[in-house]
Scaffold this motif. Sequence first.
Motif, mmCIF file in Angstrom:
data_model
loop_
_atom_site.group_PDB
_atom_site.id
_atom_site.type_symbol
_atom_site.label_atom_id
_atom_site.label_comp_id
_atom_site.label_asym_id
_atom_site.label_seq_id
_atom_site.Cartn_x
_atom_site.Cartn_y
_atom_site.Cartn_z
ATOM 1 N N ASP A 41 -113.287 -25.487 -27.571
ATOM 2 C CA ASP A 41 -112.838 -26.217 -28.665
ATOM 3 C C ASP A 41 -112.648 -27.587 -28.237
ATOM 4 O OD1 ASP A 41 -112.901 -23.842 -30.488
ATOM 5 O OD2 ASP A 41 -110.860 -23.499 -29.829
ATOM 6 N N PHE A 42 -113.144 -28.356 -29.148
ATOM 7 C CA PHE A 42 -112.668 -30.058 -29.068
ATOM 8 C C PHE A 42 -112.281 -30.310 -30.277
ATOM 9 C CE2 PHE A 42 -113.335 -34.493 -29.374
ATOM 10 C CZ PHE A 42 -112.347 -34.830 -28.760
ATOM 11 N N VAL A 43 -110.873 -30.722 -30.586
ATOM 12 C CA VAL A 43 -110.427 -31.021 -31.921
ATOM 13 C C VAL A 43 -109.972 -32.376 -31.741
ATOM 14 C CG1 VAL A 43 -108.526 -30.802 -33.698
ATOM 15 C CG2 VAL A 43 -109.580 -28.728 -32.119
ATOM 16 N N ASP A 44 -110.587 -33.162 -32.478
ATOM 17 C CA ASP A 44 -110.076 -34.823 -32.754
ATOM 18 C C ASP A 44 -109.570 -34.988 -33.914
ATOM 19 O OD1 ASP A 44 -110.302 -37.627 -32.845
ATOM 20 O OD2 ASP A 44 -112.393 -37.546 -33.428
ATOM 21 N N MET A 45 -108.039 -35.105 -33.719
ATOM 22 C CA MET A 45 -107.042 -35.263 -34.616
ATOM 23 C C MET A 45 -106.752 -36.633 -35.161
ATOM 24 S SD MET A 45 -104.805 -32.957 -36.017
ATOM 25 C CE MET A 45 -103.426 -33.301 -37.252
ATOM 26 N N ALA A 46 -107.016 -36.767 -36.642
ATOM 27 C CA ALA A 46 -106.921 -37.886 -37.208
ATOM 28 C C ALA A 46 -108.148 -38.717 -36.507
ATOM 29 C CB ALA A 46 -105.708 -38.910 -36.991
ATOM 30 N N ALA A 47 -109.470 -38.381 -37.223
ATOM 31 C CA ALA A 47 -110.837 -38.554 -36.593
ATOM 32 C C ALA A 47 -111.289 -39.721 -37.289
ATOM 33 C CB ALA A 47 -111.662 -37.485 -36.849
ATOM 34 N N GLY A 48 -110.378 -40.494 -38.229
ATOM 35 C CA GLY A 48 -111.117 -41.698 -38.668
ATOM 36 C C GLY A 48 -112.597 -41.204 -39.327
ATOM 37 N N ARG A 49 -113.481 -41.969 -38.972
ATOM 38 C CA ARG A 49 -114.891 -41.651 -39.430
ATOM 39 C C ARG A 49 -115.656 -40.673 -38.305
ATOM 40 N NH1 ARG A 49 -112.190 -42.296 -43.266
ATOM 41 N NH2 ARG A 49 -112.439 -43.762 -44.791
ATOM 42 N N GLY A 50 -114.976 -40.182 -37.418
ATOM 43 C CA GLY A 50 -115.722 -39.474 -36.587
ATOM 44 C C GLY A 50 -116.331 -40.074 -35.139
ATOM 45 N N GLU A 51 -115.648 -41.277 -35.122
ATOM 46 C CA GLU A 51 -116.163 -42.033 -33.979
ATOM 47 C C GLU A 51 -115.973 -41.359 -32.599
ATOM 48 O OE1 GLU A 51 -114.927 -45.194 -36.994
ATOM 49 O OE2 GLU A 51 -113.969 -43.475 -36.149
ATOM 50 N N LEU A 52 -114.758 -40.767 -32.270
ATOM 51 C CA LEU A 52 -114.520 -40.220 -31.019
ATOM 52 C C LEU A 52 -115.119 -38.841 -30.806
ATOM 53 C CD1 LEU A 52 -113.050 -40.083 -28.388
ATOM 54 C CD2 LEU A 52 -111.141 -38.984 -29.587
ATOM 55 N N VAL A 53 -115.311 -37.810 -31.835
ATOM 56 C CA VAL A 53 -115.938 -36.667 -31.611
ATOM 57 C C VAL A 53 -117.308 -36.772 -31.455
ATOM 58 C CG1 VAL A 53 -116.339 -36.318 -34.017
ATOM 59 C CG2 VAL A 53 -116.016 -34.319 -32.543
ATOM 60 N N ALA A 54 -118.041 -37.892 -32.095
ATOM 61 C CA ALA A 54 -119.463 -38.280 -31.789
ATOM 62 C C ALA A 54 -119.589 -38.934 -30.358
ATOM 63 C CB ALA A 54 -120.070 -39.124 -32.797
ATOM 64 N N GLY A 55 -118.839 -39.555 -29.889
ATOM 65 C CA GLY A 55 -118.956 -40.216 -28.495
ATOM 66 C C GLY A 55 -118.500 -39.046 -27.670
ATOM 67 N N VAL A 56 -117.691 -38.176 -27.623
ATOM 68 C CA VAL A 56 -117.338 -37.087 -26.638
ATOM 69 C C VAL A 56 -118.575 -36.356 -26.788
ATOM 70 C CG1 VAL A 56 -116.137 -35.112 -26.336
ATOM 71 C CG2 VAL A 56 -115.128 -37.244 -26.866
ATOM 72 N N LEU A 57 -119.248 -35.950 -27.842
ATOM 73 C CA LEU A 57 -120.684 -34.864 -27.603
ATOM 74 C C LEU A 57 -121.712 -35.876 -27.176
ATOM 75 C CD1 LEU A 57 -120.463 -33.448 -31.345
ATOM 76 C CD2 LEU A 57 -120.082 -32.379 -29.123
ATOM 77 N N ALA A 58 -121.785 -37.116 -27.163
ATOM 78 C CA ALA A 58 -122.866 -37.949 -26.632
ATOM 79 C C ALA A 58 -122.682 -37.835 -25.176
ATOM 80 C CB ALA A 58 -123.229 -39.271 -27.167
ATOM 81 N N ALA A 59 -121.309 -37.768 -24.789
ATOM 82 C CA ALA A 59 -120.985 -38.107 -23.099
ATOM 83 C C ALA A 59 -121.154 -36.932 -22.339
ATOM 84 C CB ALA A 59 -119.606 -38.730 -22.980
ATOM 85 N N LEU A 60 -120.982 -35.512 -23.045
ATOM 86 C CA LEU A 60 -120.870 -34.484 -22.246
ATOM 87 C C LEU A 60 -122.297 -33.972 -21.720
ATOM 88 C CD1 LEU A 60 -118.817 -32.340 -24.883
ATOM 89 C CD2 LEU A 60 -118.049 -32.872 -22.565
ATOM 90 N N PRO A 61 -122.267 -33.379 -20.673
ATOM 91 C CA PRO A 61 -123.523 -32.532 -20.087
ATOM 92 C C PRO A 61 -124.033 -31.686 -21.056
ATOM 93 C CG PRO A 61 -121.783 -32.519 -18.404
ATOM 94 C CD PRO A 61 -121.185 -33.212 -19.631
ATOM 95 N N ARG A 62 -125.360 -31.549 -21.242
ATOM 96 C CA ARG A 62 -125.898 -30.550 -22.185
ATOM 97 C C ARG A 62 -125.218 -29.120 -22.235
ATOM 98 N NH1 ARG A 62 -132.242 -30.539 -22.211
ATOM 99 N NH2 ARG A 62 -131.706 -32.794 -22.690
ATOM 100 N N GLU A 63 -125.072 -28.611 -20.879
ATOM 101 C CA GLU A 63 -124.658 -27.202 -20.626
ATOM 102 C C GLU A 63 -123.129 -27.081 -21.443
ATOM 103 O OE1 GLU A 63 -122.251 -24.007 -19.460
ATOM 104 O OE2 GLU A 63 -121.989 -26.427 -18.556
ATOM 105 N N VAL A 64 -122.290 -28.130 -21.147
ATOM 106 C CA VAL A 64 -120.981 -27.917 -21.780
ATOM 107 C C VAL A 64 -121.303 -28.298 -23.268
ATOM 108 C CG1 VAL A 64 -118.793 -28.880 -21.745
ATOM 109 C CG2 VAL A 64 -120.202 -28.963 -19.686
#
Length: 341
Positions: free
Chosen positions: A76-99
Amino acid sequence: MTQETPGQRRDTPESPRGWRAAAQEALYGPAGFYRRPEGPAGHFRTSVHASRLFAGAVAELLQRVDTALGRPAALDFVDMAAGRGELVAGVLAALPREVAARVRPYAVEIAGRPGGLDERVAWRGEPPAEITGLLFANEWLDNVPVDVAETDPAGVPRYVLVGDDGTERLGDPVTGADADWLARWWPLGAEEGARAEIGLPRDRAWAAVAGRVAHGLAVAVDYAHTADARPPFGTLTGFRAGRETTPVPDGTCDLTAHVALDACAAADGRPAPARLLTQRAALGALGVSGGRPPLALAATDPATYVRALASAGEAAELTARGGLGDFGWLLRAVDIADPLA
């Protein structure tokens, strides 16, 4: 500041009321600031907006949590108070594909889901009931509304009441659990005009969300202070269109106050102590450095040098003294070792 006339009614929105109630409506009510279409980024800049390095560092932290958990099938990755989702989108983009393939990403926010957000992200009004992974709350607690106390001429801490136009007056003496919190975490003394933000609602909010982490790590990042350096007149302020402004609870500006992060750290009831550190130290431990690239690289590989120089500038902003680098990070590890130790 004048004191309220005894017995005056405050049962309409136009009547003066405590800052907690006023800010709750102004920020999160039907016409509240955080429901505006432009989103928080239209009014202030957080670490998330300053550089993609921040999301990359959070992605690195998530990978360390993943390793500590033994690489579970669902992370699980929980972005608390996510605004418009900028952080969760950036984290997904930065993760290796397997993770990334094993991550269950959640964005927690009261506003509606923005268009174009990665369809993998679950958009929710509250965190999942049980989390295995990382809960990350960036600049959330400073927007959890709190009451403000001010010492009157007799040395008595009283609630500060505020009208919709921002005009303040003193109300009743602070009593009960609020008074206990002040006595423990932010004693005001007898000097007239001393102010404090009563952080009890933030302690409870943090304990509630951190308590949902069954295995992994809960992190809060925010403007912060601790008992050895409380501001004598509080920190309540407003932001509108990128500028600091007088706090007025009318829904047109952000209302924020720095967080007594040490009080939050003690609030979750777990036996092991939580950890407090600066953003500068946390990002350094995650590999973010503002060091300049070697000048010789400019001669051998100019393009790489320019990119490295730009990255160093962004890292310097994220870790700057007197700026974002002084933010506090609160880490609560659950059933894993501290991944920044």
